[in-house]
Design an enzyme around this catalytic site. Structure first.
Site, PDB file in Angstrom:
ATOM      1  NE  ARG A   1      -3.820   0.002   2.064  1.00 48.42           N
ATOM      2  CZ  ARG A   1      -4.546   0.519   3.062  1.00 48.42           C
ATOM      3  NH1 ARG A   1      -4.498  -0.028   4.261  1.00 48.42           N
ATOM      4  NH2 ARG A   1      -5.309   1.556   2.857  1.00 48.42           N
TER       5      ARG A   1
ATOM      6  CG  ASN B   1      -9.105   8.187   3.144  1.00 46.59           C
ATOM      7  OD1 ASN B   1      -9.854   7.311   3.572  1.00 46.59           O
ATOM      8  ND2 ASN B   1      -9.455   9.027   2.192  1.00 46.59           N
ATOM      9  CB  VAL B   2      -3.559   5.231   6.155  1.00 46.76           C
ATOM     10  CG1 VAL B   2      -4.325   4.912   7.432  1.00 46.76           C
ATOM     11  CG2 VAL B   2      -3.778   4.119   5.125  1.00 46.76           C
ATOM     12  CG  ASP B   3      -4.906   8.595   0.759  1.00 44.11           C
ATOM     13  OD1 ASP B   3      -4.875   9.807   1.064  1.00 44.11           O
ATOM     14  OD2 ASP B   3      -5.949   8.029   0.359  1.00 44.11           O
TER      15      ASP B   3
ATOM     16  CG  HIS C   1      -8.687   5.186  10.909  1.00 40.55           C
ATOM     17  ND1 HIS C   1      -9.648   4.691  10.070  1.00 40.55           N
ATOM     18  CD2 HIS C   1      -9.299   5.344  12.112  1.00 40.55           C
ATOM     19  CE1 HIS C   1     -10.805   4.564  10.727  1.00 40.55           C
ATOM     20  NE2 HIS C   1     -10.614   4.957  11.968  1.00 40.55           N
TER      21      HIS C   1
ATOM     22  CB  CYS D   1      12.466   4.179  21.452  1.00 38.58           C
ATOM     23  SG  CYS D   1      12.371   4.555  19.683  1.00 38.58           S
TER      24      CYS D   1
ATOM     25  CB  CYS E   1      15.758   2.695  20.454  1.00 33.27           C
ATOM     26  SG  CYS E   1      14.618   1.483  19.753  1.00 33.27           S
TER      27      CYS E   1
ATOM     28  N   GLY F   1     -17.388  10.262   1.068  1.00 34.98           N
ATOM     29  CA  GLY F   1     -16.764   9.012   0.621  1.00 34.98           C
ATOM     30  C   GLY F   1     -16.499   8.000   1.707  1.00 34.98           C
TER      31      GLY F   1
ATOM     32  CG  LEU G   1     -20.429   5.959  -6.206  1.00 38.65           C
ATOM     33  CD1 LEU G   1     -20.125   7.119  -7.152  1.00 38.65           C
ATOM     34  CD2 LEU G   1     -19.392   4.858  -6.378  1.00 38.65           C
TER      35      LEU G   1
END
Ligand code: OAD
Length: 252
Positions: A73, A109-111, A126, A137, A156, A193, A220
């Site tokens: 990803r 979203n993690v993008d 998220h 650490c 570390c 979305g 959508l």
């Protein structure tokens, strides 16, 4: 208690006219950039078992598999670009701040497409694909390459302690107090979305509603929480979001 907090915030603001908008985004806003969603047909959870790749238990059982999932990803981010919905929100952010208001983007979203689209006021509840955290650490750092169970922490020197700085199922999302504060101070809450199936994010509309904040859904198709919104607009985010932003900018 929440109503009281909102009343205090509104009083402090002296009921000025500035617009404070909180936007919750989900995978649908990045879909037209080519980032797969989770629950649509052919989505990520149709290909992977979330219990294996997105839970602390899955990571403990097979860290290599979890790293492989997030490495793919992370690499995928390099193949995609922000779309017209991301850039429209950046435009809206500038428009509101130039008038004393504020746009807060709370994203599941993690993008990094909101950032690359030009927005600045972003809360990644998220976590982020481009960050890792050391379980030894606790240092969080930017990470654009791959991770393996053998990766050494640059801070570390612990081996195999770097994990994606991502919230997994069963873990507490990040910045919850700040998000609640922002929703309480908003005049408008917009959900874009997201299927509305993962809590606590799916509960923000209920919180906003209970505080008397206007709520709008852009998606959508109707989400699971569609009935809770005052206004709904359906269509691809690349079309529906810029249209809505233009209406605000033109003062319609
Ligand atoms: P979902 O995959 O559950 O939902 C995506 C939503 O986007 C659906 O309601 C689609 O109808 C809509 N959609 C698809 N294409 C769209 C488009 N072009 N324009 C507008 N809307 C579109 O994704 P999320 O709601 O983001 O969490 O999922 C929430 C969380 O569940 C994720 O953050 C992730 C996932 O499991 C974790 O990994 C912890």
């Amino acid at each position: 208690m929440r109503r009281l907090r909102r009343a205090v915030i509104l009083l402090k603001r002296g009921m000025r006219e500035e617009q404070n908008i909180v936007i919750l985004t989900g995978a649908g806003i990045s879909a037209d950039s080519g980032v797969p969603t989770f629950r649509d047909s052919g989505g990520i959870w149709a290909k992977y078992d979330y219990r294996e790749v997105a839970t602390p238990e899955g990571y403990a059982a097979n860290p290599a598999l979890v790293h492989e999932f997030y490495n793919l990803r992370r690499a995928g981010l390099r193949q995609v670009e922000p779309n017209a919905a991301h850039t429209a929100l950046a435009q809206l952010e500038q428009h509101l701040s130039s008038r004393g208001g504020e746009l807060t983007i709370v994203t599941q979203n993690v993008d990094d497409l909101h950032e690359r689209g030009g927005a600045q006021n972003i809360i990644h509840m998220h976590g982020e694909l481009t960050k890792v955290r050391c379980t030894n650490c606790s240092e969080v750092r930017i990470w654009r390459g791959d991770l393996t169970p053998e990766t050494v922490c640059p801070d570390c020197a612990a081996v195999g302690c770097l994990r994606p700085d991502i919230v997994w199922f069963g873990e507490m999302p990040m910045f919850m107090d700040l998000i609640e504060e922002k929703v309480a101070a908003a005049n408008l809450f917009v959900s874009i979305g997201t299927s509305g199936s993962v809590y606590p994010a799916a509960g923000f509309v209920g919180v906003a509603q209970s505080l008397g904040v206007q709520c709008m859904e852009i998606n959508l198709e109707p989400s699971e929480n569609a009935y809770l919104f005052d206004e709904t607009r359906y269509g691809p985010a690349v079309k529906a979001v810029p249209e809505w932003v233009m209406e605000i900018i033109k003062g319609k």
